[in-house]
Design an enzyme around this catalytic site. Sequence first.
Site, short mmCIF file in Angstrom:
data_model
loop_
_atom_site.label_atom_id
_atom_site.label_comp_id
_atom_site.label_asym_id
_atom_site.label_seq_id
_atom_site.Cartn_x
_atom_site.Cartn_y
_atom_site.Cartn_z
N CYS A 11 0.86 -1.18 0.00
CA CYS A 11 0.00 0.00 0.00
C CYS A 11 0.89 1.23 0.00
O CYS A 11 2.10 1.13 -0.24
CB CYS A 11 -0.99 -0.01 1.17
SG CYS A 11 -0.25 0.23 2.78
N CYS A 85 -4.30 -0.69 -2.18
CA CYS A 85 -4.81 0.68 -2.32
C CYS A 85 -4.57 1.20 -3.74
O CYS A 85 -3.65 0.75 -4.43
CB CYS A 85 -4.20 1.62 -1.28
SG CYS A 85 -2.54 2.19 -1.58
N CYS A 92 3.03 1.27 -8.34
CA CYS A 92 3.77 0.02 -8.15
C CYS A 92 4.24 -0.54 -9.49
O CYS A 92 3.52 -0.43 -10.49
CB CYS A 92 2.87 -1.01 -7.47
SG CYS A 92 3.62 -2.63 -7.28
#
Length: 146
Positions: A11, A85, A92
């Site tokens: 996250c 999230c 990412c």
Amino acid sequence: MDKKQKVLFLCTGNSARSQMAEGLLRDMAGDRFEPLSAGMEARDEIHPVAVQVMQEVDIDISGQHPKGLEEYLGKTFIHYLIVVCSKANETCPRIWPGLLSEENRFYWPFDDPAEATGTDEEKLDVFRRVRDEIREKLAEWIKDHR
């Protein structure tokens, strides 16, 4: 005896959702999976309300600590990546070194309980709801990943 499969929960701050997910998976299936967590921009500490709501279900995450993505990226082979999230999902890496398949990358967007507003009790309720949503999603996932 098979080695445990590593599951990385990712996250933004690694202070609430991913920490709760790590603790929940350890409790629910720690005999089969090695849960890890990290954040794109790791905070200094776990959110105290996350620790509190996990203690309510007899899971102690107070010994865990926030870690940055660099703790694992390129250093640790993981079997599953679970992004919890939307902000982390946007930033990412789409392909994780060592991740066997894109099918082993999951996106489970949960509300950020740390952003909850209202009274202390209302904020606590948001943390509880998110904890329970993560637990429910993990229970389904565990059934499919035996």
